[in-house]
Scaffold this motif. Structure first.
Motif, PDB file in Angstrom:
ATOM      1  N   LYS A 158       1.587  -6.750  -7.513  1.00  0.00           N
ATOM      2  CA  LYS A 158       1.404  -7.646  -8.995  1.00  0.00           C
ATOM      3  C   LYS A 158       2.695  -9.185  -8.725  1.00  0.00           C
ATOM      4  CE  LYS A 158       5.889  -6.155 -12.145  1.00  0.00           C
ATOM      5  NZ  LYS A 158       6.871  -5.474 -12.534  1.00  0.00           N
ATOM      6  N   ALA A 159       3.496  -9.296  -7.687  1.00  0.00           N
ATOM      7  CA  ALA A 159       3.753 -10.268  -7.274  1.00  0.00           C
ATOM      8  C   ALA A 159       2.235 -11.318  -6.762  1.00  0.00           C
ATOM      9  CB  ALA A 159       4.906 -10.160  -6.447  1.00  0.00           C
ATOM     10  N   TYR A 160       1.967 -10.306  -6.126  1.00  0.00           N
ATOM     11  CA  TYR A 160       0.578 -11.428  -5.464  1.00  0.00           C
ATOM     12  C   TYR A 160      -1.054 -11.250  -6.265  1.00  0.00           C
ATOM     13  CZ  TYR A 160       5.010 -13.050  -2.559  1.00  0.00           C
ATOM     14  OH  TYR A 160       5.475 -13.925  -2.442  1.00  0.00           O
ATOM     15  N   PRO A 161      -0.799 -11.346  -7.198  1.00  0.00           N
ATOM     16  CA  PRO A 161      -2.763 -10.769  -7.712  1.00  0.00           C
ATOM     17  C   PRO A 161      -4.040 -11.597  -6.380  1.00  0.00           C
ATOM     18  CG  PRO A 161      -2.157 -13.235  -8.673  1.00  0.00           C
ATOM     19  CD  PRO A 161      -1.083 -13.182  -7.723  1.00  0.00           C
ATOM     20  N   HIS A 162      -3.685 -12.708  -5.604  1.00  0.00           N
ATOM     21  CA  HIS A 162      -4.784 -12.880  -4.759  1.00  0.00           C
ATOM     22  C   HIS A 162      -4.706 -12.852  -3.424  1.00  0.00           C
ATOM     23  CE1 HIS A 162      -6.472 -14.773  -8.404  1.00  0.00           C
ATOM     24  NE2 HIS A 162      -5.060 -15.880  -8.713  1.00  0.00           N
ATOM     25  N   HIS A 163      -5.483 -11.954  -2.527  1.00  0.00           N
ATOM     26  CA  HIS A 163      -4.862 -12.188  -0.788  1.00  0.00           C
ATOM     27  C   HIS A 163      -5.850 -11.604  -0.066  1.00  0.00           C
ATOM     28  CE1 HIS A 163      -5.688  -7.810  -1.453  1.00  0.00           C
ATOM     29  NE2 HIS A 163      -5.639  -7.469  -0.347  1.00  0.00           N
ATOM     30  N   THR A 164      -6.634 -12.064   0.970  1.00  0.00           N
ATOM     31  CA  THR A 164      -6.851 -11.744   2.082  1.00  0.00           C
ATOM     32  C   THR A 164      -6.247 -10.834   2.451  1.00  0.00           C
ATOM     33  OG1 THR A 164      -9.075 -12.405   3.144  1.00  0.00           O
ATOM     34  CG2 THR A 164      -7.252 -14.052   3.153  1.00  0.00           C
ATOM     35  N   VAL A 165      -7.142 -10.022   4.338  1.00  0.00           N
ATOM     36  CA  VAL A 165      -7.311  -9.749   4.897  1.00  0.00           C
ATOM     37  C   VAL A 165      -8.096  -9.627   5.858  1.00  0.00           C
ATOM     38  CG1 VAL A 165      -5.782  -7.720   6.286  1.00  0.00           C
ATOM     39  CG2 VAL A 165      -5.633  -8.573   4.293  1.00  0.00           C
ATOM     40  N   ARG A 166      -7.975 -10.359   7.005  1.00  0.00           N
ATOM     41  CA  ARG A 166      -9.135 -10.177   8.065  1.00  0.00           C
ATOM     42  C   ARG A 166      -8.146  -9.543   9.754  1.00  0.00           C
ATOM     43  NH1 ARG A 166     -11.619 -10.578   4.237  1.00  0.00           N
ATOM     44  NH2 ARG A 166     -13.028 -12.736   3.718  1.00  0.00           N
ATOM     45  N   GLY A 167      -8.084  -8.471  10.048  1.00  0.00           N
ATOM     46  CA  GLY A 167      -8.087  -7.834  11.027  1.00  0.00           C
ATOM     47  C   GLY A 167      -6.766  -7.547  10.609  1.00  0.00           C
ATOM     48  N   THR A 168      -5.579  -8.078  11.795  1.00  0.00           N
ATOM     49  CA  THR A 168      -4.464  -7.902  11.639  1.00  0.00           C
ATOM     50  C   THR A 168      -3.649  -8.869  11.038  1.00  0.00           C
ATOM     51  OG1 THR A 168      -4.248  -8.574  13.701  1.00  0.00           O
ATOM     52  CG2 THR A 168      -4.972  -6.339  13.839  1.00  0.00           C
ATOM     53  N   VAL A 169      -4.733  -9.600   9.830  1.00  0.00           N
ATOM     54  CA  VAL A 169      -3.148 -11.472   9.800  1.00  0.00           C
ATOM     55  C   VAL A 169      -4.095 -10.882   7.583  1.00  0.00           C
ATOM     56  CG1 VAL A 169      -2.799 -12.571  11.648  1.00  0.00           C
ATOM     57  CG2 VAL A 169      -5.347 -13.362  10.183  1.00  0.00           C
ATOM     58  N   GLY A 170      -2.993 -10.864   7.650  1.00  0.00           N
ATOM     59  CA  GLY A 170      -3.355 -11.706   6.032  1.00  0.00           C
ATOM     60  C   GLY A 170      -2.669 -12.757   5.310  1.00  0.00           C
ATOM     61  N   LEU A 171      -3.595 -13.549   4.419  1.00  0.00           N
ATOM     62  CA  LEU A 171      -2.297 -13.711   2.757  1.00  0.00           C
ATOM     63  C   LEU A 171      -2.479 -13.216   2.180  1.00  0.00           C
ATOM     64  CD1 LEU A 171      -1.098 -17.154   3.692  1.00  0.00           C
ATOM     65  CD2 LEU A 171      -3.626 -17.954   3.239  1.00  0.00           C
ATOM     66  N   TRP A 172      -1.542 -13.324   1.221  1.00  0.00           N
ATOM     67  CA  TRP A 172      -1.120 -13.399  -0.117  1.00  0.00           C
ATOM     68  C   TRP A 172      -0.341 -14.633  -1.060  1.00  0.00           C
ATOM     69  CZ3 TRP A 172      -0.639  -9.620   3.215  1.00  0.00           C
ATOM     70  CH2 TRP A 172      -1.904  -8.859   2.936  1.00  0.00           C
ATOM     71  N   SER A 173      -1.086 -14.651  -1.897  1.00  0.00           N
ATOM     72  CA  SER A 173      -1.179 -15.682  -2.688  1.00  0.00           C
ATOM     73  C   SER A 173      -1.083 -15.716  -4.420  1.00  0.00           C
ATOM     74  CB  SER A 173      -1.791 -17.271  -2.096  1.00  0.00           C
ATOM     75  OG  SER A 173      -1.870 -18.370  -3.551  1.00  0.00           O
ATOM     76  N   LYS A 174      -0.028 -16.914  -4.851  1.00  0.00           N
ATOM     77  CA  LYS A 174       0.341 -16.432  -6.565  1.00  0.00           C
ATOM     78  C   LYS A 174      -1.009 -17.235  -6.966  1.00  0.00           C
ATOM     79  CE  LYS A 174       4.707 -16.181  -5.997  1.00  0.00           C
ATOM     80  NZ  LYS A 174       6.581 -16.521  -7.008  1.00  0.00           N
ATOM     81  N   LEU A 175      -1.732 -18.542  -6.076  1.00  0.00           N
ATOM     82  CA  LEU A 175      -2.999 -18.899  -6.527  1.00  0.00           C
ATOM     83  C   LEU A 175      -4.163 -19.004  -5.790  1.00  0.00           C
ATOM     84  CD1 LEU A 175      -0.553 -22.432  -5.412  1.00  0.00           C
ATOM     85  CD2 LEU A 175      -1.258 -21.783  -8.276  1.00  0.00           C
ATOM     86  N   PRO A 176      -5.422 -19.400  -6.339  1.00  0.00           N
ATOM     87  CA  PRO A 176      -6.193 -18.022  -5.943  1.00  0.00           C
ATOM     88  C   PRO A 176      -6.827 -18.969  -5.122  1.00  0.00           C
ATOM     89  CG  PRO A 176      -6.493 -19.421  -8.562  1.00  0.00           C
ATOM     90  CD  PRO A 176      -5.266 -19.444  -7.984  1.00  0.00           C
ATOM     91  N   LEU A 177      -7.718 -18.191  -4.444  1.00  0.00           N
ATOM     92  CA  LEU A 177      -8.115 -18.446  -2.822  1.00  0.00           C
ATOM     93  C   LEU A 177      -9.615 -18.393  -2.839  1.00  0.00           C
ATOM     94  CD1 LEU A 177      -5.391 -15.502  -0.916  1.00  0.00           C
ATOM     95  CD2 LEU A 177      -5.192 -17.837  -1.003  1.00  0.00           C
TER      96      LEU A 177
END
Length: 339
Positions: A158-177
């Motif tokens: 809900k808070a982060y519409p954009h995210h990506t995960v690779r292996g054991t790390v990930g990034l969640w963002s309110k802005l496009p990736l």
């Protein structure tokens, strides 16, 4: 025959045997000088058995020896020891005195948070909600297990519409990736590394690179979790995996042609450690520029060192702080940056 009896008070002997203030406390004086030299020349300490990295990891705490030695010098009334302690005092203040005050500024265009959420975290969903409440615009997570991944994705959706995960790390963002890709930090290392299937190799992914689309243009973000360090009786402070990762990450950052770059992650070492020279020569730690105090992040119960970092280039650090503990053994670190 008369015998003259002379009363002896011991004062003459005591005065004669009492050393002067410059001769008393020589052991304390030598200890003070050695302490100062260790801090001054820490970069030249051998890294055999990981000794150099171990010293640099806990270098700020060496300052605690100064008041202990000073108390001994005053008790012994040793002028030589007091003068000798000027060396470690001046060196420590030169290294860390700038970190004692609050260097933060109000404002900031973007809030960044990085957190090693811990593979043994008993409450991933609760940790995710705490992080979402932090107000982060960009949130990096490290040590995401396969079992916990869907819990983080659900709690943060809900808070982060954009995210990506690779292996054991990930990034969640309110802005496009965009342009997300794994970064090879030499975790899959050894003679059989090239023979492993791609799906097995992906399990070793502990770093990624992506681009965040901001209203001021692209911001390149790296998320990394470098190899752990271990202490063994025979081998000492073992840092090989971490050091290989730091070198690989430094090469990736050196090849980066974008002006604005951010590195978020658990580097398993302090920025004083020589292993990160290739990184800190190109990115600056926000805690040094805009933090309040040392910003220790590990272990969560009683932090004694900062191994979780946010480093930047091409943006201005405005503030840096440590968030309250979650279910992880690390504390989250946060920073506000502006253009």
């Amino acid at each position: 025959m008369q015998v003259e009896v002379v009363e002896w008070t011991g004062q003459e002997s005591a005065v004669g045997s009492r050393s002067g203030p410059w001769k008393r406390g020589l052991v304390l004086a030598v200890s003070g000088l050695l302490l100062g030299l260790v801090m001054l020349l820490h970069a030249r300490i051998t890294d055999r058995w990981g000794l150099g990295s171990l010293v640099e990891t806990f270098l700020p705490w060496f300052g605690l020896f100064i008041p202990v030695l000073l108390a001994g010098a005053l008790w012994r009334r040793s002028a030589s020891a007091v003068i000798a302690l000027l060396l470690p005092a001046v060196v420590w203040l030169n290294l860390f005195g700038g970190l004692l005050g609050d260097r933060s500024h109000s404002g900031g265009d973007l809030t960044l948070v990085s957190h090693n959420v811990g593979a043994d975290n008993p409450d991933p969903a609760g940790t995710a909600l705490d992080l979402a409440d932090s107000g982060a615009d960009v949130l990096a997570l490290e040590e995401i297990t396969a079992q916990a991944k869907p819990l983080y994705e659900k709690a943060l959706a809900k808070a982060y519409p954009h995210h990506t995960v690779r292996g054991t790390v990930g990034l969640w963002s309110k802005l496009p990736l965009s342009d997300t890709e794994p970064v090879d930090i030499d975790m899959d290392y050894g003679p059989l590394a090239d023979t492993r299937p791609a799906d097995v190799t992906m399990a070793y992914d502990r770093a990624l690179r992506t681009t965040v689309a901001t209203d001021q243009g692209p911001l390149v973000v790296y998320v990394a979790h470098l190899g752990s360090v271990r202490v063994f009786p025979r081998d000492g402070f073992v840092t090989g995996s971490r050091d290989r990762g730091a070198q690989a990450l430094a090469r990736a950052i050196a090849a980066e042609d974008h002006e604005r770059v951010v590195l978020l992650g658990d580097l398993n070492g302090t920025t004083d450690d020589r292993a990160f020279a290739g990184i800190t020569s190109r990115l600056r730690p926000v805690q040094d520029s805009a933090g309040d105090g040392f910003g220790f992040s590990w272990p969560a119960r009683f932090p004694v060192t900062r191994i979780d970092h946010i480093l930047v280039r091409g943006v201005e650090p405005e503030s840096s702080w440590v968030l309250p503990a979650t279910g992880s053994d690390h504390r989250p670190v946060a920073a506000g940056i502006s253009w």
